[in-house]
Design a protein around this motif. Structure first.
Motif, mmCIF file in Angstrom:
data_model
loop_
_atom_site.group_PDB
_atom_site.id
_atom_site.type_symbol
_atom_site.label_atom_id
_atom_site.label_comp_id
_atom_site.label_asym_id
_atom_site.label_seq_id
_atom_site.Cartn_x
_atom_site.Cartn_y
_atom_site.Cartn_z
ATOM 1 N N ALA A 210 -6.487 -0.918 5.666
ATOM 2 C CA ALA A 210 -7.367 -1.415 4.596
ATOM 3 C C ALA A 210 -7.298 -2.946 4.558
ATOM 4 O O ALA A 210 -6.358 -3.544 5.082
ATOM 5 C CB ALA A 210 -6.933 -0.811 3.262
ATOM 6 N N PRO A 211 -8.326 -3.567 3.945
ATOM 7 C CA PRO A 211 -8.430 -5.029 4.049
ATOM 8 C C PRO A 211 -7.163 -5.808 3.730
ATOM 9 O O PRO A 211 -6.845 -6.758 4.426
ATOM 10 C CB PRO A 211 -9.552 -5.350 3.035
ATOM 11 C CG PRO A 211 -10.423 -4.144 3.061
ATOM 12 C CD PRO A 211 -9.480 -2.979 3.240
ATOM 13 N N LEU A 212 -6.437 -5.415 2.702
ATOM 14 C CA LEU A 212 -5.278 -6.228 2.321
ATOM 15 C C LEU A 212 -3.997 -5.867 3.067
ATOM 16 O O LEU A 212 -2.923 -6.360 2.737
ATOM 17 C CB LEU A 212 -5.040 -6.132 0.809
ATOM 18 C CG LEU A 212 -5.810 -7.166 -0.024
ATOM 19 C CD1 LEU A 212 -5.739 -6.840 -1.501
ATOM 20 C CD2 LEU A 212 -5.249 -8.563 0.218
ATOM 21 N N GLY B 74 -9.933 -9.361 0.477
ATOM 22 C CA GLY B 74 -9.394 -8.985 -0.816
ATOM 23 C C GLY B 74 -8.303 -9.906 -1.338
ATOM 24 O O GLY B 74 -7.756 -9.666 -2.409
ATOM 25 N N VAL C 21 -12.887 2.662 4.734
ATOM 26 C CA VAL C 21 -11.665 3.222 4.135
ATOM 27 C C VAL C 21 -11.537 2.706 2.708
ATOM 28 O O VAL C 21 -12.139 1.707 2.339
ATOM 29 C CB VAL C 21 -10.402 2.832 4.938
ATOM 30 C CG1 VAL C 21 -10.467 3.371 6.354
ATOM 31 C CG2 VAL C 21 -10.189 1.315 4.948
ATOM 32 N N SER C 22 -10.724 3.393 1.941
ATOM 33 C CA SER C 22 -10.457 2.973 0.566
ATOM 34 C C SER C 22 -9.722 1.636 0.574
ATOM 35 O O SER C 22 -8.869 1.384 1.424
ATOM 36 C CB SER C 22 -9.614 4.034 -0.133
ATOM 37 O OG SER C 22 -9.294 3.619 -1.441
ATOM 38 N N PHE C 23 -10.058 0.804 -0.383
ATOM 39 C CA PHE C 23 -9.403 -0.500 -0.453
ATOM 40 C C PHE C 23 -7.909 -0.339 -0.737
ATOM 41 O O PHE C 23 -7.076 -1.005 -0.144
ATOM 42 C CB PHE C 23 -10.068 -1.340 -1.547
ATOM 43 C CG PHE C 23 -9.922 -2.798 -1.322
ATOM 44 C CD1 PHE C 23 -10.807 -3.475 -0.494
ATOM 45 C CD2 PHE C 23 -8.882 -3.498 -1.899
ATOM 46 C CE1 PHE C 23 -10.654 -4.834 -0.260
ATOM 47 C CE2 PHE C 23 -8.734 -4.861 -1.667
ATOM 48 C CZ PHE C 23 -9.613 -5.523 -0.846
ATOM 49 N N PHE C 24 -7.579 0.556 -1.662
ATOM 50 C CA PHE C 24 -6.182 0.876 -1.957
ATOM 51 C C PHE C 24 -5.993 2.385 -1.830
ATOM 52 O O PHE C 24 -6.969 3.133 -1.821
ATOM 53 C CB PHE C 24 -5.804 0.437 -3.381
ATOM 54 C CG PHE C 24 -5.755 -1.060 -3.553
ATOM 55 C CD1 PHE C 24 -4.770 -1.806 -2.932
ATOM 56 C CD2 PHE C 24 -6.690 -1.716 -4.335
ATOM 57 C CE1 PHE C 24 -4.715 -3.190 -3.085
ATOM 58 C CE2 PHE C 24 -6.634 -3.099 -4.494
ATOM 59 C CZ PHE C 24 -5.649 -3.834 -3.862
ATOM 60 N N GLY C 25 -4.727 2.798 -1.711
ATOM 61 C CA GLY C 25 -4.410 4.217 -1.728
ATOM 62 C C GLY C 25 -4.166 4.685 -3.146
ATOM 63 O O GLY C 25 -3.436 4.034 -3.894
ATOM 64 N N HIS D 95 0.832 -1.189 0.000
ATOM 65 C CA HIS D 95 0.000 0.000 0.000
ATOM 66 C C HIS D 95 0.877 1.252 0.000
ATOM 67 O O HIS D 95 2.029 1.218 0.464
ATOM 68 C CB HIS D 95 -0.870 0.035 1.263
ATOM 69 C CG HIS D 95 -2.026 -0.915 1.221
ATOM 70 N ND1 HIS D 95 -2.991 -0.879 0.244
ATOM 71 C CD2 HIS D 95 -2.382 -1.928 2.052
ATOM 72 C CE1 HIS D 95 -3.897 -1.816 0.471
ATOM 73 N NE2 HIS D 95 -3.540 -2.478 1.562
ATOM 74 N N TRP E 3 1.229 6.312 3.099
ATOM 75 C CA TRP E 3 0.250 7.082 3.880
ATOM 76 C C TRP E 3 -1.075 6.321 4.032
ATOM 77 O O TRP E 3 -1.923 6.725 4.807
ATOM 78 C CB TRP E 3 0.003 8.454 3.247
ATOM 79 C CG TRP E 3 -0.237 8.414 1.755
ATOM 80 C CD1 TRP E 3 0.696 8.632 0.781
ATOM 81 C CD2 TRP E 3 -1.462 8.099 1.082
ATOM 82 N NE1 TRP E 3 0.126 8.485 -0.467
ATOM 83 C CE2 TRP E 3 -1.195 8.153 -0.313
ATOM 84 C CE3 TRP E 3 -2.746 7.786 1.502
ATOM 85 C CZ2 TRP E 3 -2.173 7.898 -1.279
ATOM 86 C CZ3 TRP E 3 -3.721 7.527 0.539
ATOM 87 C CH2 TRP E 3 -3.428 7.584 -0.830
ATOM 88 N N HIS E 4 -1.253 5.229 3.285
ATOM 89 C CA HIS E 4 -2.514 4.472 3.356
ATOM 90 C C HIS E 4 -2.439 3.331 4.382
ATOM 91 O O HIS E 4 -3.475 2.757 4.736
ATOM 92 C CB HIS E 4 -2.857 3.928 1.968
ATOM 93 C CG HIS E 4 -4.254 3.365 1.854
ATOM 94 N ND1 HIS E 4 -5.383 4.094 2.155
ATOM 95 C CD2 HIS E 4 -4.702 2.136 1.488
ATOM 96 C CE1 HIS E 4 -6.471 3.343 1.966
ATOM 97 N NE2 HIS E 4 -6.073 2.150 1.575
ATOM 98 N N SER F 70 -7.734 8.257 2.402
ATOM 99 C CA SER F 70 -7.929 6.880 2.869
ATOM 100 C C SER F 70 -9.319 6.697 3.450
ATOM 101 O O SER F 70 -9.987 5.688 3.209
ATOM 102 C CB SER F 70 -6.892 6.523 3.932
ATOM 103 O OG SER F 70 -5.601 6.468 3.385
#
Lengths: 514, 514
Positions: free
Chosen positions: A109-111, B385, B276-280, A100, A103-104, B286
């Motif tokens: 996030a899920p992954l 994911g 939150v977003s799945f990816f950045g 990722h 900053w994310h 986010s």
């Protein structure tokens, strides 16, 4: 230029020109960079275990790393199982894993996963890029670490913002250090042991000592000292047949290994770790050389074992090698397919220059002896015992050596872990002939059950060691992934089909009902 | 009794009566113990990712753990990729991993690995048995930890000498604590937000709030407060259709999610983490709820969200639910197969009580809205994911619920990671209908390439996102593993085949060319 392109340009400058990839969203800038930079081949695999196993096969044959490209923690995790094999094979390889954006990560996030923790147990070196500008130098470090003799896995984690952000450019390839010499005293000690024990001594070889240079020196030593030549059970890469000396392979089960080693009073070990039992069994020691036998470590796997063997040959005043020239193949057998007839047919027909990837498990045992005097070929084994290595490793070897025929001698149970390899072989048109041993069982586990005292397995133990009900249709499986296949039930049919398959371009598969 | 039998007896006492297994040599005493103890079903998978994904599907449906049994570090590693999915689903599961005999570890035998380091990032609890006598109590602890509400992965590493050595016997199942309540103040704060904002507020649901009890309470709250109901993008398990309220699902891409959430001025979140977003992505935040919107956390995923929703309904003096009774299905469409027609056909034909495992990726999007008023069914999504979850999860759900039809709505690229699931479905005769969306590409990655600015992908980017050349033959693939299959190219043909498939016992597969 962005960080991704600086990374790919640097890798290519280091001679990394193959990428076995199964990318995802966080690797898109790297995928784009593969197109922006000419010269790196991108090979798609549909499962990451194919990527890592192929990088192992490539590295064993090319002695330089391929790159893998996988997606975050879960994607890389699918490639982990083949890395203990590569670690024991000491294969140079570079794993690039996207992450990722920096900053994310805080968003969980899920992954999101702890990629470093997953990578560390199976990598000789791990780093995470901290900045876009650092991508190039980090890749150069990964290459240098992968190439630290004899080779290891270097893993580089690259956040997606480091990939997509502007970066200054590529860096020059680093210097690679020569192989570390073994300690001077070990040559002298080894010479003394061989002089003292002669035919009662064993020169035990492994790792890089099983390449041509090491084997030529070992042949000279054996001729001069009269000692026995043995090698480790699972060689990463061994040159065999043709002019190479006959080397006895240590048996898999510890009782047999102990029996074979007990015949010698003293040992010189070159390029291999001290032989140990694959598994621990009640009442069986871990170390296979009987306690108290004189043992010299001429060179560890991390030292220059070919050089040490040459020094030892000189110290023993060994004559230049008189190497066998004639090949001696078994006759093509007839009748039912079993381990013996399958081994004989392959040994009878394998072409000069073949690369034999042996993950045939129990069905593969007789092949090794049968092929000792076959035409020159390269033998690759399942070094780490993590099954599912054979098909990917054969795939990578074929990418490294497009002019040589690769034979994937493959057990059915093991093949199922990384069966997606067949698709990559089809897409890339690789010259791989898979000889699929279909005995419809995890035969080794049935043996191990008996060794554990379960002489009459119950219903569940039978079910958990059987691949029947339903039977796998390997011809249909191969066809579904674009690989032509045939099924054979006799040695004659195997011989006919193998001749045809070895001459046909691209991949093919022969399902052998054994 | 040995340690292995004490472990299996304890597990069975805890209600663990299914073991998804791919054992090896170091697990043979556990395999033998499965026969020695009546009542635990042993299900063989030919790849460990099938074991872990099946345990996830089983746990989501049964709300109690299945056990997996895998072989050392590499075997477990093959199961890792599905565990981020299970972690986000908060599924109770117990992983038993065999290890070398304690005294054999020092030999650094080929398969030696740091299993704990591999297991820790994907486990809520990890322990290694130290003694044979400890196996039973350790299994009881694993069960207790797996069941800590709402659920987690507990991993127990069992050296083979602990398995085969004498042990005193099993232990009693531990007490399981009730779900932790949410904090009292959060109900009041949530009620205030909903009273204040009414239709401008969103009640955002996830986790256990999406089961029947939570949804019934949410329907009452929505009727009383006039608020909007939304749910997380990837629900672990959601009861849908029949009497369940219609709940809008958050879109996958962050721009669409932000747009949907921006329509509300305030949020009450129950059972879900903050979206939150799945990816950045560059320039995209986010967190998807716009900064400054009033937000109350009624209950975290680790708290009793159904109970909190019921309290909130009471506080709002919500009337008892008047739940929808009529079903409203789309008409069966005709013509070409695409995401819309596929979704409509499934929604039109899925039977009451179906379990829908949705890993259809881009092809799956229209199905969710189309099936909102279908007969009652359970919806399972790809929570973490990590692709390759669908086929195993469907397999485990079918083991947990033999009387319900499972539909595996499955993307082709994702299916290839754990395609071995089909064989286990065939062996166990599971009622799973796989609807395989064959678009011959990683469609999502082609979208992501475009999002990354690569509007005209180069040759390598095209190759790395395409599943063509060669095309996968999914009917042949399924047949090769004992699952009957057909291929369809129109909505009419899909409808005909789906009717037939849903009525046929055992597994089957329909390859949909979309």
């Amino acid at each position: 230029m962005n960080g991704a392109e600086s990374l790919i340009r640097t890798a290519l400058g280091c001679g990394i020109d193959v990428c076995f990839a199964n990318p995802g969203t966080t690797e898109m800038p790297l995928v784009a960079a593969l197109d922006a930079v000419d010269g790196m081949r991108a090979v798609l695999a549909l499962f990451e275990g194919v990527c890592t196993g192929a990088a192992d096969g490539f590295g064993r044959m090319a002695d330089r790393p391929a790159m893998t490209l996988t997606h975050l923690g879960p994607g890389f995790a699918n490639g982990i199982a083949n890395l203990p094999n590569a670690r024991r094979a000491r294969t140079p390889m570079v794993h690039v894993i996207g992450d990722h954006a920096t900053w994310h990560l805080a968003a969980d996030a899920p992954l999101t996963a702890d990629i470093e923790s997953l990578a560390r147990p199976v990598s000789g070196w791990v780093k995470k890029c901290a900045t876009p500008a650092g991508c190039a130098a980090d890749m150069a470090s990964a290459y240098a670490n992968a190439m630290r003799w004899p080779g290891r896995a270097a893993t580089l984690i690259v956040p997606s913002d480091c990939q997509w952000s502007e970066a200054p450019g590529s860096v020059e390839p680093p210097m690679i250090a020569p192989p570390p010499s073994s300690l001077g005293g070990s040559v002298k000690e080894s010479a003394e042991i061989l002089r003292k024990h002669g035919a009662r001594a064993t020169l035990f070889l492994g790792g890089r000592a099983l390449r041509e240079r090491g084997l030529r020196a070992a042949a000279r030593i054996a001729a001069a000292a009269g000692c026995r030549l043995m090698c480790e059970t699972f060689p990463a890469r061994m040159e065999r047949g043709g002019a190479m000396p006959n080397v006895e392979k240590l048996a898999y089960f510890p009782e047999q290994g102990i029996e074979a080693l007990s015949k010698s009073d003293a040992f010189v070990i070159a390029g291999a770790p001290e032989p140990v039992s694959f598994f621990g069994y009640p009442g069986v020691p871990s170390k296979l050389i009987p306690v108290g036998r004189e043992t010299a470590f001429l060179a560890t796997p991390e030292q220059d074992s070919p050089g040490a063997l040459e020094e030892l040959a000189e110290m023993l005043k060994a004559a230049p090698a008189v190497l066998r020239q004639a090949t001696e193949r078994p006759a093509i057998p007839t009748g039912a397919l079993n381990a013996a007839t399958v081994g004989a047919v392959i040994a009878a027909l394998m072409p000069a220059g073949a690369i034999m990837m042996d993950e045939a498990a129990t069905t593969g045992l007789p092949f090794f002896a049968a092929s000792a005097a076959a035409p020159p070929h390269t033998y690759l084994a399942l070094t780490g015992g993590a099954i599912g290595q054979g098909l990917p490793c054969a795939t990578g070897a074929a990418v490294a050596c497009p002019d040589r025929r690769v034979i994937a001698f493959q057990a059915d149970g093991s093949a199922m872990y990384t069966v997606q390899s067949l698709w990559t072989q089809a897409r890339e048109g690789l010259n791989v002939t898979t000889l699929l041993c279909n005995n419809r069982r995890y035969r080794i586990l049935q043996v191990e059950l008996a060794r554990a005292g379960v002489t009459e397995p119950g219903r569940k133990a039978k079910a958990l060691t059987s691949l029947a009900n339903p039977n796998l249709d390997w011809v249909g499986m191969a066809n579904s992934m674009g690989v032509p296949g045939v099924r054979v039930e006799t040695a004659e049919a195997l011989a006919d089909q193998l001749k045809r398959a070895l001459a046909a371009p691209g991949p093919n598969l022969i399902e052998m009902l054994v």
